[in-house]
Write a protein that holds these residues in place. Sequence first.
Motif, PDB file in Angstrom:
ATOM      1  N   ASN A 340       0.803  -1.219   0.000  1.00 42.60           N
ATOM      2  CA  ASN A 340       0.000   0.000   0.000  1.00 42.60           C
ATOM      3  C   ASN A 340       0.838   1.272   0.000  1.00 42.60           C
ATOM      4  O   ASN A 340       0.400   2.303  -0.493  1.00 42.60           O
ATOM      5  N   VAL A 341       2.039   1.181   0.590  1.00 40.50           N
ATOM      6  CA  VAL A 341       2.894   2.369   0.661  1.00 40.50           C
ATOM      7  C   VAL A 341       4.131   2.122  -0.206  1.00 40.50           C
ATOM      8  O   VAL A 341       4.742   1.052  -0.109  1.00 40.50           O
ATOM      9  N   PRO A 342       4.501   3.068  -1.083  1.00 40.67           N
ATOM     10  CA  PRO A 342       5.657   2.831  -1.953  1.00 40.67           C
ATOM     11  C   PRO A 342       6.932   2.584  -1.149  1.00 40.67           C
ATOM     12  O   PRO A 342       7.131   3.164  -0.088  1.00 40.67           O
ATOM     13  N   ALA A 343       7.783   1.711  -1.672  1.00 39.44           N
ATOM     14  CA  ALA A 343       9.029   1.376  -0.986  1.00 39.44           C
ATOM     15  C   ALA A 343       9.990   2.551  -1.030  1.00 39.44           C
ATOM     16  O   ALA A 343      10.006   3.318  -1.993  1.00 39.44           O
ATOM     17  N   THR A 344      10.807   2.664   0.022  1.00 43.82           N
ATOM     18  CA  THR A 344      11.853   3.692  -0.018  1.00 43.82           C
ATOM     19  C   THR A 344      13.141   3.084  -0.571  1.00 43.82           C
ATOM     20  O   THR A 344      14.036   3.796  -0.991  1.00 43.82           O
ATOM     21  N   ARG A 345      13.234   1.739  -0.522  1.00 45.70           N
ATOM     22  CA  ARG A 345      14.416   1.065  -1.088  1.00 45.70           C
ATOM     23  C   ARG A 345      13.972  -0.264  -1.684  1.00 45.70           C
ATOM     24  O   ARG A 345      13.107  -0.949  -1.117  1.00 45.70           O
ATOM     25  N   VAL A 346      14.554  -0.590  -2.849  1.00 48.93           N
ATOM     26  CA  VAL A 346      14.189  -1.841  -3.528  1.00 48.93           C
ATOM     27  C   VAL A 346      15.453  -2.668  -3.745  1.00 48.93           C
ATOM     28  O   VAL A 346      16.470  -2.138  -4.202  1.00 48.93           O
ATOM     29  N   GLN A 347      15.364  -3.947  -3.407  1.00 48.83           N
ATOM     30  CA  GLN A 347      16.514  -4.828  -3.636  1.00 48.83           C
ATOM     31  C   GLN A 347      16.106  -5.869  -4.677  1.00 48.83           C
ATOM     32  O   GLN A 347      15.142  -6.613  -4.472  1.00 48.83           O
ATOM     33  N   LEU A 348      16.847  -5.883  -5.786  1.00 50.85           N
ATOM     34  CA  LEU A 348      16.511  -6.824  -6.877  1.00 50.85           C
ATOM     35  C   LEU A 348      17.496  -7.979  -6.868  1.00 50.85           C
ATOM     36  O   LEU A 348      18.702  -7.769  -6.820  1.00 50.85           O
ATOM     37  N   SER A 349      16.981  -9.218  -6.893  1.00 58.48           N
ATOM     38  CA  SER A 349      17.891 -10.345  -7.140  1.00 58.48           C
ATOM     39  C   SER A 349      17.358 -11.108  -8.342  1.00 58.48           C
ATOM     40  O   SER A 349      16.143 -11.238  -8.517  1.00 58.48           O
ATOM     41  N   GLY A 350      18.273 -11.599  -9.172  1.00 58.50           N
ATOM     42  CA  GLY A 350      17.860 -12.208 -10.440  1.00 58.50           C
ATOM     43  C   GLY A 350      17.851 -11.124 -11.504  1.00 58.50           C
ATOM     44  O   GLY A 350      18.318 -10.010 -11.268  1.00 58.50           O
ATOM     45  N   SER A 351      17.281 -11.452 -12.673  1.00 59.43           N
ATOM     46  CA  SER A 351      17.313 -10.421 -13.724  1.00 59.43           C
ATOM     47  C   SER A 351      16.006 -10.372 -14.502  1.00 59.43           C
ATOM     48  O   SER A 351      15.344 -11.395 -14.698  1.00 59.43           O
ATOM     49  N   TYR A 352      15.668  -9.170 -14.933  1.00 59.92           N
ATOM     50  CA  TYR A 352      14.470  -9.000 -15.768  1.00 59.92           C
ATOM     51  C   TYR A 352      14.645  -9.811 -17.059  1.00 59.92           C
ATOM     52  O   TYR A 352      13.710 -10.447 -17.530  1.00 59.92           O
TER      53      TYR A 352
END
Length: 393
Positions: A340-352
């Motif tokens: 519901n609330v936008p993230a202040t930090r995003v951690q991506l693992s893997g790849s698009y």
Amino acid sequence: MIQRDYLVIGSGIGGSSVCEGIRQFDKKGSVTLVGGETYYPYKRWMLSKQFLREKTPALKKLPCLEERWFDAHKIETRFGTVVTQFNIDRRLAVLGNGETIEFKKACLAMGSRPVRPLVAGIGLGNVIYLRTIRDALALREMAQSEKVIVIVGGGLLACEAAASLRQAKLKIAIMHRHQSLLNRYLDPDTSTWVTEQFAKKGITLLLGSSLNGFEGKTVLRNIQTKSGERVAAGVAVVACGSEPNLEIVRNTPLSGPHGSPVTDYLETEEKGIYAVGDLAFYPDRLMGGMRRQTHWENAREQGLIVGANITGKKRQRYEQIPYFWTEMFDLKFDFVGDFNVPATRVQLSGSYAKGRFALRYFQGEKLRGIVLCHHSAGEVTSAKNELRQALGK
Ligand SMILES: Cc1cc2nc3c(=O)[nH]c(=O)nc-3n(C[C@H](O)[C@H](O)[C@H](O)COP(=O)(O)OP(=O)(O)OC[C@H]3O[C@@H](n4cnc5c(N)ncnc54)[C@H](O)[C@@H]3O)c2cc1C
């Protein structure tokens, strides 16, 4: 007058799971399940997926519980019937056919309905919604004869319906007021990537376009945007969110601005009257605050818990990590946690690029949500456990 121990109003997954839960703990009490739709409880989530995609509509794959289950468990069903009045003090429900049921305990499971935008032409032919089997059958039918189908909205339902209809080789456009799809749930980079995937599949994207109204004499011809553009359309599928079906308890404490407020045990402030699924506004002891979810697993689990609690034989709290999934083209996403609330930090693992990745959404240092793209059921369970641990629960 008809008298029942338990009355369940609404025969979606929430209401039917209440019936299942009741019969686990009370084999004998009299139960009536009243539902506005004429069908036995079915997998609503399929309607925007394979039900739209496949050449012949897979009606046989839809049911959750069939006639023989209700017969075997001695549960009376009244489908194609709505409750029109619900008298809390006298514990009476009036049905659309004029009958009255006096009940000892009840559960509200009326779910939700599509939001109808307040714009001109909303009542025109071929301006439709996607909520029920009837809607999906009508959409399939119309799609055969119309050249361009415009989906209005850019959320889960809009994207699923667009993808399925495109897979059925139809000409599809999405009109969305934001610049990227699924922006309510995903971070900007992932939302942009998803949008690109839709463009690659040949869907016309009308982004940053707000709906102003529908035009046509009796049947839709054009969709008008707020910036004055006109988009030709044979069918418009309006997917602009949903709202709880709470008319029968309107202006009572069982209906609030965000749904039907309930306790940890999913009981309303009226003893013996419970609420589940899309309309329940419950305290989320794990993630904090009050929450109303409009997702399948939530309705299923809440139904089972209420089924137990309502018998008085067991008393269980509803304490689940919020969860839902979605499928569109070859993408399958699982969402675990609070978006519901936008993230202040995003951690991506893997790849698009490989189409298999996980995103962890933080608010400050706190993990609040995990999105999995192309992961197994086991990995979804691990994500739920990881979030529970991070929350210290
Ligand atoms: C097309 C579509 C695709 C979806 N896909 C997903 C998905 O991929 N993943 C996911 O997690 N969720 C998905 N959902 C959401 C999910 O289906 C809902 O959260 C779930 O169905 C809610 O169950 P419910 O029993 O609370 O309500 P509902 O399923 O809405 O059922 C409520 C029933 O109550 C009946 N009713 C209403 N008022 C009355 C009355 N006064 N008297 C008698 N009966 C009444 C209605 O007719 C309806 O049959 C999807 C929803 C739709 C529409």
